[in-house]
Write a protein that holds these residues in place. Structure first.
Motif, PDB file in Angstrom:
ATOM      1  N   PHE A 187     -64.120   3.933 -29.979  1.00 41.76           N
ATOM      2  CA  PHE A 187     -63.826   4.404 -28.613  1.00 41.76           C
ATOM      3  C   PHE A 187     -62.408   4.010 -28.201  1.00 41.76           C
ATOM      4  CE2 PHE A 187     -65.133   0.236 -26.724  1.00 41.76           C
ATOM      5  CZ  PHE A 187     -64.152   0.116 -25.754  1.00 41.76           C
ATOM      6  N   SER A 188     -61.954   2.865 -28.749  1.00 40.75           N
ATOM      7  CA  SER A 188     -60.616   2.404 -28.425  1.00 40.75           C
ATOM      8  C   SER A 188     -59.580   3.425 -28.882  1.00 40.75           C
ATOM      9  CB  SER A 188     -60.392   1.061 -29.122  1.00 40.75           C
ATOM     10  OG  SER A 188     -59.289   0.419 -28.584  1.00 40.75           O
ATOM     11  N   ARG A 189     -59.783   3.978 -30.066  1.00 38.33           N
ATOM     12  CA  ARG A 189     -58.860   4.989 -30.601  1.00 38.33           C
ATOM     13  C   ARG A 189     -58.997   6.303 -29.841  1.00 38.33           C
ATOM     14  NH1 ARG A 189     -59.050   2.927 -36.542  1.00 38.33           N
ATOM     15  NH2 ARG A 189     -57.153   1.669 -36.450  1.00 38.33           N
ATOM     16  N   SER A 190     -60.253   6.702 -29.565  1.00 43.56           N
ATOM     17  CA  SER A 190     -60.430   8.030 -28.965  1.00 43.56           C
ATOM     18  C   SER A 190     -60.043   8.048 -27.482  1.00 43.56           C
ATOM     19  CB  SER A 190     -61.869   8.515 -29.149  1.00 43.56           C
ATOM     20  OG  SER A 190     -62.742   7.723 -28.387  1.00 43.56           O
ATOM     21  N   TYR A 205     -55.967   5.388 -22.420  1.00 46.18           N
ATOM     22  CA  TYR A 205     -56.619   5.243 -21.109  1.00 46.18           C
ATOM     23  C   TYR A 205     -57.625   4.100 -21.015  1.00 46.18           C
ATOM     24  CZ  TYR A 205     -54.121   9.553 -20.558  1.00 46.18           C
ATOM     25  OH  TYR A 205     -53.111  10.476 -20.526  1.00 46.18           O
ATOM     26  N   THR A 206     -57.797   3.346 -22.099  1.00 50.54           N
ATOM     27  CA  THR A 206     -58.507   2.063 -21.995  1.00 50.54           C
ATOM     28  C   THR A 206     -57.590   1.014 -22.608  1.00 50.54           C
ATOM     29  OG1 THR A 206     -59.604   2.309 -24.134  1.00 50.54           O
ATOM     30  CG2 THR A 206     -60.827   3.092 -22.203  1.00 50.54           C
ATOM     31  N   PHE A 207     -57.842  -0.247 -22.319  1.00 51.24           N
ATOM     32  CA  PHE A 207     -56.958  -1.268 -22.890  1.00 51.24           C
ATOM     33  C   PHE A 207     -57.680  -2.575 -23.183  1.00 51.24           C
ATOM     34  CE2 PHE A 207     -56.297  -3.732 -18.976  1.00 51.24           C
ATOM     35  CZ  PHE A 207     -56.492  -2.798 -17.988  1.00 51.24           C
ATOM     36  N   ASN A 208     -57.058  -3.341 -24.083  1.00 49.74           N
ATOM     37  CA  ASN A 208     -57.555  -4.662 -24.483  1.00 49.74           C
ATOM     38  C   ASN A 208     -59.016  -4.647 -24.944  1.00 49.74           C
ATOM     39  OD1 ASN A 208     -55.036  -5.510 -23.833  1.00 49.74           O
ATOM     40  ND2 ASN A 208     -55.652  -7.009 -22.313  1.00 49.74           N
ATOM     41  N   PRO A 258     -62.750   5.344 -13.584  1.00 54.75           N
ATOM     42  CA  PRO A 258     -64.130   4.865 -13.684  1.00 54.75           C
ATOM     43  C   PRO A 258     -64.946   5.581 -14.756  1.00 54.75           C
ATOM     44  CG  PRO A 258     -63.758   6.028 -11.609  1.00 54.75           C
ATOM     45  CD  PRO A 258     -62.425   5.862 -12.248  1.00 54.75           C
ATOM     46  N   HIS A 259     -64.614   6.859 -15.001  1.00 55.61           N
ATOM     47  CA  HIS A 259     -65.410   7.630 -15.952  1.00 55.61           C
ATOM     48  C   HIS A 259     -65.191   7.151 -17.382  1.00 55.61           C
ATOM     49  CE1 HIS A 259     -65.536   9.943 -12.337  1.00 55.61           C
ATOM     50  NE2 HIS A 259     -64.239  10.086 -12.386  1.00 55.61           N
ATOM     51  N   ILE A 260     -63.933   6.874 -17.698  1.00 53.62           N
ATOM     52  CA  ILE A 260     -63.627   6.526 -19.083  1.00 53.62           C
ATOM     53  C   ILE A 260     -64.179   5.144 -19.445  1.00 53.62           C
ATOM     54  CG2 ILE A 260     -61.326   5.435 -18.912  1.00 53.62           C
ATOM     55  CD1 ILE A 260     -60.640   7.697 -21.127  1.00 53.62           C
ATOM     56  N   VAL A 261     -64.172   4.221 -18.473  1.00 55.04           N
ATOM     57  CA  VAL A 261     -64.691   2.890 -18.812  1.00 55.04           C
ATOM     58  C   VAL A 261     -66.213   2.931 -18.962  1.00 55.04           C
ATOM     59  CG1 VAL A 261     -62.761   1.543 -17.915  1.00 55.04           C
ATOM     60  CG2 VAL A 261     -64.628   2.152 -16.354  1.00 55.04           C
ATOM     61  N   LEU A 262     -66.850   3.748 -18.146  1.00 51.28           N
ATOM     62  CA  LEU A 262     -68.303   3.841 -18.216  1.00 51.28           C
ATOM     63  C   LEU A 262     -68.751   4.593 -19.475  1.00 51.28           C
ATOM     64  CD1 LEU A 262     -70.388   2.660 -16.386  1.00 51.28           C
ATOM     65  CD2 LEU A 262     -70.478   4.798 -15.116  1.00 51.28           C
ATOM     66  N   SER A 263     -68.058   5.691 -19.795  1.00 52.73           N
ATOM     67  CA  SER A 263     -68.470   6.437 -20.993  1.00 52.73           C
ATOM     68  C   SER A 263     -68.186   5.623 -22.255  1.00 52.73           C
ATOM     69  CB  SER A 263     -67.805   7.814 -21.047  1.00 52.73           C
ATOM     70  OG  SER A 263     -66.417   7.662 -21.147  1.00 52.73           O
ATOM     71  N   SER A 264     -67.113   4.829 -22.231  1.00 55.54           N
ATOM     72  CA  SER A 264     -66.833   3.969 -23.388  1.00 55.54           C
ATOM     73  C   SER A 264     -67.937   2.933 -23.552  1.00 55.54           C
ATOM     74  CB  SER A 264     -65.492   3.251 -23.211  1.00 55.54           C
ATOM     75  OG  SER A 264     -64.449   4.174 -23.125  1.00 55.54           O
ATOM     76  N   LEU A 265     -68.385   2.388 -22.432  1.00 58.34           N
ATOM     77  CA  LEU A 265     -69.462   1.399 -22.474  1.00 58.34           C
ATOM     78  C   LEU A 265     -70.731   2.017 -23.057  1.00 58.34           C
ATOM     79  CD1 LEU A 265     -70.329  -1.500 -21.677  1.00 58.34           C
ATOM     80  CD2 LEU A 265     -70.987  -0.597 -19.457  1.00 58.34           C
ATOM     81  N   LYS A 266     -71.033   3.230 -22.614  1.00 61.50           N
ATOM     82  CA  LYS A 266     -72.241   3.903 -23.118  1.00 61.50           C
ATOM     83  C   LYS A 266     -72.141   4.189 -24.607  1.00 61.50           C
ATOM     84  CE  LYS A 266     -73.767   5.983 -18.795  1.00 61.50           C
ATOM     85  NZ  LYS A 266     -73.768   7.193 -17.960  1.00 61.50           N
ATOM     86  N   SER A 267     -70.902   4.485 -25.067  1.00 60.33           N
ATOM     87  CA  SER A 267     -70.731   4.835 -26.479  1.00 60.33           C
ATOM     88  C   SER A 267     -71.036   3.667 -27.409  1.00 60.33           C
ATOM     89  CB  SER A 267     -69.305   5.340 -26.733  1.00 60.33           C
ATOM     90  OG  SER A 267     -68.397   4.256 -26.797  1.00 60.33           O
ATOM     91  N   LEU A 268     -71.131   2.465 -26.857  1.00 55.98           N
ATOM     92  CA  LEU A 268     -71.419   1.295 -27.695  1.00 55.98           C
ATOM     93  C   LEU A 268     -72.893   1.211 -28.091  1.00 55.98           C
ATOM     94  CD1 LEU A 268     -69.305  -1.459 -25.899  1.00 55.98           C
ATOM     95  CD2 LEU A 268     -68.807  -0.345 -28.069  1.00 55.98           C
ATOM     96  N   ASN A 269     -73.752   1.963 -27.382  1.00 52.73           N
ATOM     97  CA  ASN A 269     -75.196   1.916 -27.638  1.00 52.73           C
ATOM     98  C   ASN A 269     -75.713   0.484 -27.792  1.00 52.73           C
ATOM     99  OD1 ASN A 269     -75.833   4.694 -27.626  1.00 52.73           O
ATOM    100  ND2 ASN A 269     -74.820   4.884 -29.616  1.00 52.73           N
TER     101      ASN A 269
END
Ligand SMILES: [Zn+2]
Length: 480
Positions: A209-212, A216-219, A247-258
């Motif tokens: 998710f960090s790459r994709s 727009y996300t960091f650290n 807010p959308h990108i941080v939440l969708s990244s979190l969800k992508s971690l399953n």
């Protein structure tokens, strides 16, 4: 109505007009945690969960996660304060206040390092004095009694436990409008029974998710040191937190971690993290106060040397001729690079001011440096032989030179020659390696992404888009 001086509208204020029964409440909460556990953001999560369940309050902004001057010596882990802004009708108000007080009283770890403070401001316009206080709290040291005086002057209700030092951060949190640059963080919380057990996270998913989502996300992940950056260590209610631009990108990244662990839920905060907000004001020499933070334009005045421990030390001077030593510490990953600086280089430094001790004067502790101009560096070399063009050897002081190859001698009247050498560093910005980032450190790729306007009305929180109660994990269970 409360009498309030001309002030600043808080975000979303205009959307609330027209309902006389509704009143705006701004809660600031700070210093509920200590170094070993507890977490102010988790407390905010529980408070908000309860407010949603038990009242008809409307949230007019995301909960704010505000990081204060990181160079304050008595801070807790991250020096974080939280602000919750909402409107509610008269009948719910007391219930909301009771909820906040109840959770701070029962959850804060008073007695083992926490000195909680809660403040409550009612009204649509924040007094300017409070926003000014907040700006100061980002880069300076404030006293508890100044905070109390200010709260009393503007009829801000406060509620303190322990030594009550939390009033400083809580007041600073409500005064922080984040009208300029800001970021978001989605934080996932653990159920109490899991706190203290190892967190199971798949580095591959974080890398993915960090790459994709870049930039727009960091650290998320330190690619150089192969380290996961989204999860804290130890007995913390935070499972992980993902930081980014919306807010959308941080939440969708979190969800992508399953995430497989059954979580308590997650919440999105709006924040000053990753903005360098603490370095906005200019440091004035020689009167720079210990523990303050800021930036300074200066010239290198001594050749940098690498001291024991791999730290690089040198002197800088500002345009008035005041000078101070500078330290670039090894863990920042910048010490080696800084050692290539030379006398005469013009820099901008972002730094915190370390207090003087018996051993050393005040020191500028570098958080970033920007090389604005590079000085020309010359070295003196022996002259070259006129016959074979080899560098000649000095015969000793005042004794002239001799060519080793053809034995040609030259008198001492021949001078050493000055040669300009290429520099091992170029102009530009140098910031610490991600694992050494503080919460407020602006990552390299955020330069140019700064938000400038307060107009983020399209992003105003819609309930369900920024707080998830238990759902993140139950979805996973359903999928199994
Ligand atoms: Zn020769």
């Amino acid at each position: 109505m409360m009498s309030i001086c001309a002030g600043t509208d808080f975000p979303g204020a205009h959307d609330q007009s027209g309902n006389n029964d509704e009143e705006s409440l701004h809660f600031g909460i700070d210093d509920t945690d200590n170094r070993t556990g507890g977490c102010t953001t988790h407390l905010a999560f529980k408070i908000i969960e309860r407010i949603i369940r038990d009242t008809n309050a409307h949230f007019v902004d995301y909960p704010l996660l505000i990081r204060l001057n990181p160079n304050v010596p008595w801070k807790t882990r991250g020096n974080a304060a939280v602000c919750i802004r909402l409107t509610s009708d008269k009948k719910d108000q007391q219930r909301i206040i009771d909820i906040v007080k109840h959770y701070v009283e029962t959850e804060a770890v008073v007695g083992s390092g926490a000195d909680p403070g809660v403040v409550l401001f009612r009204g649509h316009q924040l007094p300017e004095a409070i926003t000014e206080f907040s700006k100061t709290a980002m880069c300076d040291i404030l006293r508890r009694r100044d905070a109390i005086r200010l709260a009393e002057k503007y009829k801000i209700e406060y509620f303190l436990l322990g030594k009550g030092r939390g009033i400083i951060g809580s007041l600073a949190a409500i005064g922080c409008l984040l009208e300029g640059d800001h970021t978001f963080e989605a934080i996932a919380y653990r159920r109490p029974e899991n706190v203290g057990t190892p967190r199971i996270l798949e580095p591959d998913k974080i890398i993915e998710f960090s790459r994709s989502t870049f930039p727009y996300t960091f650290n998320n992940f330190d690619f150089r040191h192969k380290r996961v950056l989204i999860a804290p260590h130890g007995p913390d209610p935070v499972f992980c937190g993902i930081r980014g631009e919306n807010p959308h990108i941080v939440l969708s990244s979190l969800k992508s971690l399953n995430i497989e662990e059954r979580l308590e839920g997650c919440m999105v905060f709006r924040s000053n993290q990753g903005t360098n907000m603490h370095l906005l004001s200019e440091i004035k020499l020689p009167e720079a106060k210990s523990f303050t933070s800021g930036h300074i334009r200066c010239t290198v005045r001594s050749r940098p040397h690498i001291a024991q421990g791999g730290h690089t030390l040198f002197y800088v001077e500002n345009r008035d001729g005041s000078s101070l030593p500078v330290a670039v510490y090894e863990p920042t990953g910048l010490a080696k690079t800084a050692s290539f600086l030379a006398e005469g280089d013009v820099l901008e430094l972002g730094c915190g001011i370390r207090r003087a001790s018996i051993k050393h004067p005040k020191i500028l502790n570098v958080e970033y440096f920007m090389v604005l101009e590079l000085a020309k560096v010359f070295v003196l070399r022996n002259p070259t032989c006129t016959i074979c063009s080899k560098s000649m050897k000095s015969e000793g002081k005042g004794k002239g030179f001799q060519c080793k190859k053809c034995k040609l001698r030259e008198s001492s009247e021949l001078n050493k020659v000055s040669i300009q050498i290429p520099r091992a560093i170029s102009t530009g910005m140098y910031i610490p390696t991600p694992k050494a980032h503080r919460h407020l450190t602006k990552p390299m790729h955020r330069f140019g992404l700064e938000k400038l306007s307060s107009d983020y009305s399209e992003e105003l929180p819609i309930l369900g888009n920024w707080i998830i109660l238990d759902q993140l994990c139950s979805e996973n269970y359903q999928n199994q």
